[in-house]
Design an enzyme around this catalytic site. Structure first.
Site, short mmCIF file in Angstrom:
data_model
loop_
_atom_site.label_atom_id
_atom_site.label_comp_id
_atom_site.label_asym_id
_atom_site.label_seq_id
_atom_site.Cartn_x
_atom_site.Cartn_y
_atom_site.Cartn_z
N GLY A 61 0.84 -1.19 0.00
CA GLY A 61 0.00 0.00 0.00
C GLY A 61 0.88 1.24 0.00
N CYS A 88 5.39 -5.99 1.36
CA CYS A 88 5.72 -4.57 1.24
C CYS A 88 5.15 -3.77 2.43
CB CYS A 88 5.23 -4.04 -0.11
SG CYS A 88 6.03 -2.51 -0.56
N TYR A 89 4.11 -2.95 2.24
CA TYR A 89 3.54 -2.23 3.39
C TYR A 89 3.12 -3.24 4.47
CZ TYR A 89 0.32 0.41 6.32
OH TYR A 89 -0.32 0.97 7.40
N HIS A 174 7.48 -7.94 -3.98
CA HIS A 174 6.14 -8.37 -4.42
C HIS A 174 6.20 -9.73 -5.14
CE1 HIS A 174 3.88 -4.64 -3.58
NE2 HIS A 174 5.07 -4.09 -3.71
N GLU A 176 3.80 -11.43 -6.16
CA GLU A 176 2.66 -11.59 -7.08
C GLU A 176 2.93 -11.07 -8.49
OE1 GLU A 176 2.96 -9.58 -4.56
OE2 GLU A 176 1.95 -7.66 -4.81
N ASP A 230 -18.75 -11.49 -20.76
CA ASP A 230 -19.37 -11.56 -19.44
C ASP A 230 -20.87 -11.87 -19.51
OD1 ASP A 230 -16.86 -10.81 -18.76
OD2 ASP A 230 -17.36 -8.72 -18.34
N LYS A 371 -11.67 -11.95 -14.82
CA LYS A 371 -11.95 -12.11 -16.25
C LYS A 371 -11.36 -13.41 -16.83
CE LYS A 371 -13.48 -9.79 -19.96
NZ LYS A 371 -14.66 -8.94 -20.00
#
Ligand code: XMP
Length: 515
Positions: A61, A88-89, A174, A176, A230, A371
């Site tokens: 963040g 991180c944060y 990170h 991810e 969608d 998605k």
């Protein structure tokens, strides 16, 4: 109504402290079939416990833990006795919470070499050193008592820490993002080995469970389909559960891509036998749009006309109890930072402006999904691949790609020229590598020479962009040979066109669509 098979599954909860990568943490875990959900950082302890997480991740963040307004989660989380991972944060939050020290450091943005100092637990099975993606301004200066350093970089001594019992971890980088090597393995170690989460999240079971749940609802369902992924997947999933109690309405407003209305109708009726009601409203739309040049007015007219047709259909074909919508997970939750809890979770209702008498409950079977997961479900349900990979198309259709008044001639130019752009990109195997690609047309004309004669024809603008989320976009550097081929085809195959231009403006300052 929320269809949530996920309620029963092992899950890892990600607390959102506002990082642009927060959703990515969930997506990465779902990729290896562990269900993961993003919640606002200030979720109450009671709500969090109800979710029964197997482990909790604190996201990154933009804030600093030593600021007076720093986002801090309920302290009770630290007593829940389940594994915690701070990124991180989140890492700095753990350092601070357990009595260590965080200091302001030089901003580090980009990849650094992370050296692994302890290759058990979180960093088990990872190479001795890896490239790790950093994006931070603060760093841990002093590790809390009871913690040890398990990885460091040249500039951050405590880039990865763990408590002695191996249940609480903090990492400055990170895992991810794809730029962190073996980042998925680190998340896997946390979810599978440390939290013991089972890999239960697959799209096949999602379909089975959703169908079972939807089949229990009473009453008829109304679903507006546009031909987009969608709404198509929403309709097919519901159809699988309740058959003809689902009625789909498709409004052909005359502003679709070439042959699109036929392709959509064919898919729903021939491939799937869905109760599909195609309303040919082309004339009404074009009549209402006659003489209109202002883009916002075009949008308003199209929106109102759609609601009118939709309401009329519901009145004649009802009663309906449910309105199905293709809302996805990123639409459901927004970052919790700097917003009051009440405004944090919001449901987007794509069909606004429906009259009060049409009281419908909302059915959103895809609201737990990203998605890429929706595309997988589409594949499972047999949606043609071409539709699954088709570029996004704006709701008001070609109305925003035709500058000035919408005329039959300009519509034909936009349709045929866009088709040529799509075909040539497919041929060059570039279609699925770009975000959007189309041709726009306005009233500008230029002189050309055909045979020995001068001809005054339209100018067509080709727009091809790269983007990840449509918030920003870069114009695609297409090979000159390909541009030449597209241009030649357009001027040869469309009589009215003399010039073809290529748009080299990025967003910002431009937008993706011309209007
Ligand atoms: P812009 O032009 O704002 O477009 O850069 C961003 C993305 O949104 C799509 N777009 C729309 N979609 N209704 C929609 O449903 C609209 O009025 C609309 N305008 C733009 C556009 O195609 C791009 O993907």
């Amino acid at each position: 109504m929320i269809i949530r098979k996920s309620d029963l599954m092992d899950k890892i909860i990600v607390l959102d402290f506002g990082s642009q990568y927060s959703h990515l943490i969930c997506r990465r875990m779902r990729e290896f079939s562990v269900y993961s959900e993003l919640v606002p950082f200030d979720i109450s302890l009671e709500e969090l416990k109800k979710l029964e997480p197997k482990g909790i991740i604190f996201s990154g963040g933009p804030s600093s833990v030593y600021k007076s307004d720093a986002p801090i989660p309920d302290k009770g989380i630290f007593d829940m006795k389940i594994p915690l991972l701070g990124i991180c944060y989140g890492h700095q939050l753990i350092v601070n919470q357990f009595g260590g020290k965080v200091k302001r450091a030089n901003k580090e943005y980009g990849s650094s070499m992370l050296t692994i100092d302890n290759d058990t637990n979180l960093l088990g099975g990872i190479s001795e050193s890896i490239r790790a993606w950093m994006s931070h301004g603060d760093e841990a200066e002093q590790v809390p008592t009871g913690f040890e350093i398990i990885g460091h970089t040249e500039s951050a001594q405590a880039a990865a820490i763990a408590n002695k019992s191996g249940s609480i971890f903090g990492i400055q980088f990170h895992p991810e993002v794809v730029h962190t090597e073996q980042g998925t393995q680190i998340l896997k170690n946390f979810a599978l080995k440390i939290c013991g989460a089972k890999q239960e999240w697959t799209m096949k079971t999602f379909v089975e469970n959703s169908v079972e749940k939807i089949s229990k609802i009473e009453g008829n369902v109304l679903c507006a389909v546009s031909g987009g992924v969608d709404s198509t997947v929403t309709a097919l999933l519901i159809h699988k559960a309740i058959g003809d109690r689902l009625k789909c309405i498709f409004v052909d407003n005359g502003l679709l891509r070439k042959n699109e209305e036929k392709e959509i109708e064919e898919m729903f009726t021939k491939n799937f036998s869905v109760n599909f009601n195609s309303i040919n409203a082309k004339e009404e739309f074009l009549k209402k749009l006659k003489g209109i040049i202002d883009p916002e007015q075009k949008r308003k007219i199209i929106g109102e006309e759609f609601i009118r047709i939709f309401t009329d259909f519901a009145e004649k074909n009802g009663p309906f109890k449910w309105l199905a919508q293709g809302t996805l997970y990123p639409d459901v939750i927004e970052s919790g930072v700097s917003k009051g809890p009440a405004s944090v979770i919001k449901t987007h209702h794509n069909v606004g402006g429906l009259p009060d008498w049409l009281k419908l409950e909302i059915l959103e079977p895809l609201r737990d999904l990203y998605k890429d997961e929706v595309r997988k479900i589409g594949e499972i349900l047999g949606v043609p691949k071409l539709l699954l990979i088709r570029h996004p198309f704006p709701g008001p259709g070609l109305a925003v790609r035709i500058i000035g008044e919408i005329t039959e001639k300009k519509l034909q130019i936009a349709k045929i020229a866009s088709k040529i752009v799509e075909e040539e990109l497919e041929d060059a195997e570039l279609y699925d590598k770009v975000w959007q690609a189309y041709a726009a047309v306005g009233d500008d004309k230029a002189v050309g020479v055909v045979g020995d004669e001068r001809k005054y024809g339209n100018i067509v603008m080709i727009r091809v962009v790269d983007s990840v989320d449509a918030m920003t976009a870069d114009w695609t550097r297409l090979p000159h040979g390909l541009l030449e081929k597209i241009s030649n085809r357009i001027t040869n195959e469309i009589d009215d066109v003399t010039w073809v231009s290529y748009v080299v403006s990025s967003k910002p300052p431009a937008t993706i669509e011309p209007q």
